[in-house]
Design an enzyme around this catalytic site. Structure first.
Site, PDB file in Angstrom:
ATOM      1  N   HIS A 174       0.839  -1.190   0.000  1.00  0.00           N
ATOM      2  CA  HIS A 174       0.000   0.000   0.000  1.00  0.00           C
ATOM      3  C   HIS A 174       0.880   1.249   0.000  1.00  0.00           C
ATOM      4  O   HIS A 174       1.719   1.443   0.893  1.00  0.00           O
ATOM      5  CB  HIS A 174      -0.901  -0.034   1.241  1.00  0.00           C
ATOM      6  CG  HIS A 174      -2.107   0.827   1.130  1.00  0.00           C
ATOM      7  ND1 HIS A 174      -2.831   1.198   2.245  1.00  0.00           N
ATOM      8  CD2 HIS A 174      -2.759   1.377   0.061  1.00  0.00           C
ATOM      9  CE1 HIS A 174      -3.858   1.946   1.873  1.00  0.00           C
ATOM     10  NE2 HIS A 174      -3.832   2.056   0.531  1.00  0.00           N
ATOM     11  N   ASP A 178      -5.616   4.294   4.047  1.00  0.00           N
ATOM     12  CA  ASP A 178      -7.039   4.445   3.766  1.00  0.00           C
ATOM     13  C   ASP A 178      -7.725   4.978   5.021  1.00  0.00           C
ATOM     14  O   ASP A 178      -7.495   4.479   6.140  1.00  0.00           O
ATOM     15  CB  ASP A 178      -7.657   3.092   3.383  1.00  0.00           C
ATOM     16  CG  ASP A 178      -7.174   2.591   2.042  1.00  0.00           C
ATOM     17  OD1 ASP A 178      -6.685   3.429   1.251  1.00  0.00           O
ATOM     18  OD2 ASP A 178      -7.269   1.376   1.793  1.00  0.00           O
ATOM     19  N   HIS A 253     -14.195   4.505   0.725  1.00  0.00           N
ATOM     20  CA  HIS A 253     -13.148   4.960   1.639  1.00  0.00           C
ATOM     21  C   HIS A 253     -12.368   6.072   0.931  1.00  0.00           C
ATOM     22  O   HIS A 253     -12.601   6.354  -0.249  1.00  0.00           O
ATOM     23  CB  HIS A 253     -12.216   3.802   2.046  1.00  0.00           C
ATOM     24  CG  HIS A 253     -11.362   3.309   0.953  1.00  0.00           C
ATOM     25  ND1 HIS A 253     -11.812   2.445  -0.056  1.00  0.00           N
ATOM     26  CD2 HIS A 253     -10.051   3.552   0.650  1.00  0.00           C
ATOM     27  CE1 HIS A 253     -10.846   2.180  -0.896  1.00  0.00           C
ATOM     28  NE2 HIS A 253      -9.738   2.846  -0.486  1.00  0.00           N
ATOM     29  N   HIS A 255      -8.516   7.092  -0.106  1.00  0.00           N
ATOM     30  CA  HIS A 255      -7.092   6.748  -0.186  1.00  0.00           C
ATOM     31  C   HIS A 255      -6.303   8.058  -0.121  1.00  0.00           C
ATOM     32  O   HIS A 255      -6.516   8.979  -0.903  1.00  0.00           O
ATOM     33  CB  HIS A 255      -6.789   6.011  -1.505  1.00  0.00           C
ATOM     34  CG  HIS A 255      -5.338   5.721  -1.676  1.00  0.00           C
ATOM     35  ND1 HIS A 255      -4.708   4.644  -1.078  1.00  0.00           N
ATOM     36  CD2 HIS A 255      -4.366   6.360  -2.403  1.00  0.00           C
ATOM     37  CE1 HIS A 255      -3.431   4.636  -1.406  1.00  0.00           C
ATOM     38  NE2 HIS A 255      -3.197   5.686  -2.219  1.00  0.00           N
TER      39      HIS A 255
END
Length: 281
Positions: A174, A178, A253, A255
């Site tokens: 990642h 998030d 969500h 990011h």
């Protein structure tokens, strides 16, 4: 044969005695003539008694009267001169007092004007200082507002951490974090900056990239809508879009990435970045 001066009762009368006798004689003649004329007119006419005029007394009285008149006139003239001088002096003193009073009043007016002018200048200086102070405070507040950082979504928390691994990310980890956010939640700029990208970002879906005032960059992905355009300046806390689930997403969500450049691959730890700018997580 020598002659000697007589002494005793045969001494010649002095000058004062002679003058007195002469005066008595004149008075006697005057009195005798007047009394004789009153007592016996006929006898007075026959006897050639000298008149008052013949004695010279009238002339003496006339001279004395003339002298008295002249002395009186001179005294009166002197009195007039003294009165005129006194009036002139009083007038001059009154004029001097009036001039002094006028000068004093003028000085008082000038002093009052000077004080009023000084007070006005002091008030103007105070007002100017107040304006400058207000301007400084406004600039400071603006700098604080522009420099302040905050969370991109109010009341949120981190649902997926930085560098988490998995098959969901093409790079294997990642590149951001998030934030939990229901679809349509308000997304704001974490700090002041300028929009350098606003549109579709592939796996990021609808995304926005901001160049921050400190030269770093922040990214906001998977938005349901975008509310800004490239080149637009934004303030800290200003809404830039709404959260969603566009692009490579498993559900609604936000990011969020922190970068050193606007491009993918220049990411840095977003949590450390926000904490460095005073945001508590």
């Amino acid at each position: 044969m020598a002659f000697t001066r007589a002494t005793g009762k045969h001494r010649a009368p002095g000058r004062l005695t002679r003058a007195g006798a002469k005066a008595v004689g004149i008075a006697t003649l005057a009195t005798t003539g007047v009394v004789g004329a009153l007592a016996s007119p006929s006898v007075a006419a026959d006897a050639e008694t000298p008149s008052v005029a013949d004695t010279g007394l009238t002339q003496v009285i006339a001279i004395e009267q003339d002298l008295a008149d002249r002395v009186g006139a001179q005294a009166e003239a002197q009195q007039h001169q003294a009165d005129a001088a006194a009036k002139k002096k009083a007038k001059a003193e009154a004029a001097a007092r009036k001039k002094a009073e006028a000068k004093k009043k003028a000085e008082l007016r000038a002093e009052a004007k000077k004080k009023a002018r000084a007070a006005a200048e002091a008030r103007a200086a105070d007002a100017e200082e107040a304006r400058e102070s207000a301007a400084r405070a406004a600039r400071s507040a603006e700098r604080a507002r522009l420099g302040a950082y905050r969370l991109p979504v109010a009341g949120t928390y981190v649902s997926t951490g930085y560098k988490s691994s998995g098959s969901l990310w093409s790079s294997g980890s990642h590149s951001g974090i998030d934030f939990h956010a229901a679809s349509g939640s308000s997304v704001v700029a974490v700090g002041a900056g300028t929009v350098v990208e606003a549109g579709w970002g592939g796996a990021y879906g609808n995304n926005i990239v901001l160049r921050m005032t400190d030269g770093t960059y922040t990214q906001y992905g998977h938005l349901s809508s975008i509310g800004v355009s490239v080149g637009q300046g934004v303030a800290a806390g200003q809404q830039i879009g709404l959260s969603g689930s566009t692009g490579n997403s498993t559900g609604p969500h936000l990011h969020f990435e922190a970068r050193t450049t606007p491009s993918y691959g220049s990411d840095m730890d977003p949590i450390a970045y926000l904490r460095a700018h005073g945001v508590s997580l």
